[in-house]
Each structure stands twice: as structure tokens, then as C-alpha cells.
Design a protein around this motif. Structure first.
Motif, PDB file in Angstrom:
ATOM      1  N   SER A 115      78.046 -40.304   3.497  1.00 56.72           N
ATOM      2  CA  SER A 115      79.248 -41.132   3.630  1.00 56.72           C
ATOM      3  C   SER A 115      79.111 -42.088   4.804  1.00 56.72           C
ATOM      4  CB  SER A 115      80.479 -40.243   3.825  1.00 56.72           C
ATOM      5  OG  SER A 115      80.661 -39.413   2.720  1.00 56.72           O
ATOM      6  N   GLN A 116      78.607 -41.599   5.914  1.00 55.69           N
ATOM      7  CA  GLN A 116      78.409 -42.437   7.091  1.00 55.69           C
ATOM      8  C   GLN A 116      77.396 -43.532   6.800  1.00 55.69           C
ATOM      9  OE1 GLN A 116      79.980 -42.562  10.001  1.00 55.69           O
ATOM     10  NE2 GLN A 116      78.675 -44.235  10.650  1.00 55.69           N
ATOM     11  N   LEU A 117      76.360 -43.193   6.083  1.00 53.79           N
ATOM     12  CA  LEU A 117      75.337 -44.182   5.752  1.00 53.79           C
ATOM     13  C   LEU A 117      75.917 -45.297   4.883  1.00 53.79           C
ATOM     14  CD1 LEU A 117      72.346 -44.547   6.365  1.00 53.79           C
ATOM     15  CD2 LEU A 117      71.845 -43.409   4.218  1.00 53.79           C
ATOM     16  N   ALA A 118      76.742 -44.914   3.921  1.00 55.31           N
ATOM     17  CA  ALA A 118      77.313 -45.920   3.026  1.00 55.31           C
ATOM     18  C   ALA A 118      78.373 -46.765   3.715  1.00 55.31           C
ATOM     19  CB  ALA A 118      77.912 -45.231   1.802  1.00 55.31           C
ATOM     20  N   VAL A 119      79.282 -46.118   4.407  1.00 55.64           N
ATOM     21  CA  VAL A 119      80.413 -46.838   4.995  1.00 55.64           C
ATOM     22  C   VAL A 119      80.076 -47.387   6.373  1.00 55.64           C
ATOM     23  CG1 VAL A 119      82.789 -46.599   5.777  1.00 55.64           C
ATOM     24  CG2 VAL A 119      82.072 -45.481   3.673  1.00 55.64           C
ATOM     25  N   GLY A 120      79.543 -46.544   7.242  1.00 51.31           N
ATOM     26  CA  GLY A 120      79.337 -46.936   8.626  1.00 51.31           C
ATOM     27  C   GLY A 120      78.185 -47.880   8.869  1.00 51.31           C
ATOM     28  N   SER A 121      77.171 -47.821   8.035  1.00 55.35           N
ATOM     29  CA  SER A 121      76.019 -48.678   8.287  1.00 55.35           C
ATOM     30  C   SER A 121      75.881 -49.813   7.285  1.00 55.35           C
ATOM     31  CB  SER A 121      74.734 -47.853   8.294  1.00 55.35           C
ATOM     32  OG  SER A 121      74.507 -47.319   7.022  1.00 55.35           O
ATOM     33  N   ALA A 122      76.670 -49.801   6.224  1.00 56.95           N
ATOM     34  CA  ALA A 122      76.553 -50.870   5.239  1.00 56.95           C
ATOM     35  C   ALA A 122      77.865 -51.622   5.034  1.00 56.95           C
ATOM     36  CB  ALA A 122      76.065 -50.302   3.913  1.00 56.95           C
ATOM     37  N   LEU A 123      78.909 -50.914   4.670  1.00 56.94           N
ATOM     38  CA  LEU A 123      80.146 -51.577   4.279  1.00 56.94           C
ATOM     39  C   LEU A 123      80.902 -52.189   5.459  1.00 56.94           C
ATOM     40  CD1 LEU A 123      81.886 -52.160   1.821  1.00 56.94           C
ATOM     41  CD2 LEU A 123      83.105 -50.046   2.275  1.00 56.94           C
ATOM     42  N   THR A 124      81.090 -51.437   6.520  1.00 57.95           N
ATOM     43  CA  THR A 124      81.847 -51.944   7.670  1.00 57.95           C
ATOM     44  C   THR A 124      81.174 -53.145   8.329  1.00 57.95           C
ATOM     45  OG1 THR A 124      82.768 -49.748   8.034  1.00 57.95           O
ATOM     46  CG2 THR A 124      82.916 -51.301   9.856  1.00 57.95           C
ATOM     47  N   PRO A 125      79.885 -53.107   8.632  1.00 60.96           N
ATOM     48  CA  PRO A 125      79.256 -54.319   9.203  1.00 60.96           C
ATOM     49  C   PRO A 125      79.301 -55.515   8.251  1.00 60.96           C
ATOM     50  CG  PRO A 125      77.892 -52.425   9.635  1.00 60.96           C
ATOM     51  CD  PRO A 125      78.954 -51.977   8.679  1.00 60.96           C
ATOM     52  N   LEU A 126      79.179 -55.255   6.947  1.00 58.31           N
ATOM     53  CA  LEU A 126      79.256 -56.351   5.983  1.00 58.31           C
ATOM     54  C   LEU A 126      80.635 -56.999   6.017  1.00 58.31           C
ATOM     55  CD1 LEU A 126      78.017 -57.981   3.666  1.00 58.31           C
ATOM     56  CD2 LEU A 126      78.872 -56.209   2.115  1.00 58.31           C
ATOM     57  N   LEU A 127      81.685 -56.188   6.053  1.00 59.38           N
ATOM     58  CA  LEU A 127      83.037 -56.740   6.124  1.00 59.38           C
ATOM     59  C   LEU A 127      83.262 -57.507   7.426  1.00 59.38           C
ATOM     60  CD1 LEU A 127      85.130 -53.823   4.599  1.00 59.38           C
ATOM     61  CD2 LEU A 127      84.662 -56.050   3.583  1.00 59.38           C
ATOM     62  N   LEU A 128      82.731 -57.004   8.520  1.00 60.46           N
ATOM     63  CA  LEU A 128      82.847 -57.719   9.789  1.00 60.46           C
ATOM     64  C   LEU A 128      82.116 -59.061   9.749  1.00 60.46           C
ATOM     65  CD1 LEU A 128      82.442 -54.819  12.346  1.00 60.46           C
ATOM     66  CD2 LEU A 128      84.476 -56.201  11.966  1.00 60.46           C
ATOM     67  N   LEU A 129      80.925 -59.075   9.170  1.00 55.67           N
ATOM     68  CA  LEU A 129      80.183 -60.334   9.060  1.00 55.67           C
ATOM     69  C   LEU A 129      80.907 -61.338   8.177  1.00 55.67           C
ATOM     70  CD1 LEU A 129      76.507 -59.060   8.761  1.00 55.67           C
ATOM     71  CD2 LEU A 129      77.521 -60.329  10.655  1.00 55.67           C
ATOM     72  N   LEU A 130      81.497 -60.871   7.084  1.00 57.14           N
ATOM     73  CA  LEU A 130      82.261 -61.767   6.223  1.00 57.14           C
ATOM     74  C   LEU A 130      83.495 -62.311   6.937  1.00 57.14           C
ATOM     75  CD1 LEU A 130      82.044 -59.909   2.798  1.00 57.14           C
ATOM     76  CD2 LEU A 130      80.971 -62.068   3.419  1.00 57.14           C
ATOM     77  N   ALA A 131      84.160 -61.474   7.722  1.00 57.85           N
ATOM     78  CA  ALA A 131      85.335 -61.927   8.476  1.00 57.85           C
ATOM     79  C   ALA A 131      84.942 -62.967   9.523  1.00 57.85           C
ATOM     80  CB  ALA A 131      86.024 -60.737   9.131  1.00 57.85           C
ATOM     81  N   VAL A 132      83.852 -62.734  10.230  1.00 57.13           N
ATOM     82  CA  VAL A 132      83.392 -63.695  11.239  1.00 57.13           C
ATOM     83  C   VAL A 132      83.010 -65.014  10.576  1.00 57.13           C
ATOM     84  CG1 VAL A 132      81.506 -64.183  12.865  1.00 57.13           C
ATOM     85  CG2 VAL A 132      82.673 -61.982  12.920  1.00 57.13           C
ATOM     86  N   HIS A 133      82.344 -64.939   9.437  1.00 55.95           N
ATOM     87  CA  HIS A 133      81.952 -66.150   8.719  1.00 55.95           C
ATOM     88  C   HIS A 133      83.187 -66.937   8.266  1.00 55.95           C
ATOM     89  CE1 HIS A 133      79.627 -68.798   6.175  1.00 55.95           C
ATOM     90  NE2 HIS A 133      80.405 -68.498   5.157  1.00 55.95           N
ATOM     91  N   THR A 134      84.196 -66.234   7.769  1.00 56.72           N
ATOM     92  CA  THR A 134      85.417 -66.891   7.309  1.00 56.72           C
ATOM     93  C   THR A 134      86.160 -67.549   8.468  1.00 56.72           C
ATOM     94  OG1 THR A 134      85.618 -65.274   5.536  1.00 56.72           O
ATOM     95  CG2 THR A 134      87.582 -66.547   6.070  1.00 56.72           C
ATOM     96  N   VAL A 135      86.259 -66.864   9.586  1.00 54.75           N
ATOM     97  CA  VAL A 135      86.952 -67.428  10.746  1.00 54.75           C
ATOM     98  C   VAL A 135      86.215 -68.657  11.271  1.00 54.75           C
ATOM     99  CG1 VAL A 135      87.535 -66.976  13.163  1.00 54.75           C
ATOM    100  CG2 VAL A 135      88.085 -65.290  11.416  1.00 54.75           C
TER     101      VAL A 135
END
Length: 86
Positions: free
Chosen positions: A55-75
């Protein structure tokens, strides 16, 4: 032997968490957060919790950083658009 592996994993978690806080650039923070997720997954595996590690591998190392990168790109993109219309 197992205690030494746990201590090394805990030290790696401490170093990566400190690096995630110390880095100023949001893109680099997301990348360091991804590394922290992988290190935490290793720690959970060492502590014999493979379900939590996956679960940590899927969410903590893949999904959360991806969402943060998308948010930074959008801003950043919205900031550029607003700068042009002024």
C-alpha cells in the motif's frame, strides 16, 4: 542481523524525511517524497508487514508525488496565463 537491518531502514527513513522537509523546490520535494515512500515500504517489509508495504509503495511512492507534481504544474501554468493577460 534483523535488528541491524531495522536500524539501517529507520536511519534511511529519518534521512529521507529530513531531506523532504529541507528541499525548497516543490518538484524536488515530490521526488524526495517518492524516495521516502520507497524507503518506508522497505521498512514495512523488514518489519514483516507486506500488505502495508505494498500500500505504501502504491500510494506513498507513486500516487501522492504524481498528484503533487500535477498540482505544481497546474499552478505554474495558471500563473503564466494570468501574467500574459495583465
Amino acid at each position: 542481523m534483523a535488528d541491524a537491518v531495522i536500524v539501517v531502514a529507520l536511519l534511511l527513513v529519518a534521512v529521507s524525511a529530513t531531506a523532504a522537509v529541507a528541499v525548497r523546490d516543490p518538484v524536488r520535494q515530490a521526488l524526495v517524497l517518492s524516495v521516502l515512500g520507497v524507503v518506508l515500504a522497505v521498512l514495512f517489509t523488514v518489519l514483516q508487514a507486506p500488505d502495508v508495504a505494498l500500500s505504501q509503495l502504491a500510494v506513498g511512492s507513486a500516487l501522492t508525488p504524481l498528484l503533487l507534481l500535477l498540482a505544481v504544474h497546474t499552478v505554474k501554468r495558471r500563473g503564466r496565463k494570468e501574467g500574459r493577460h495583465r
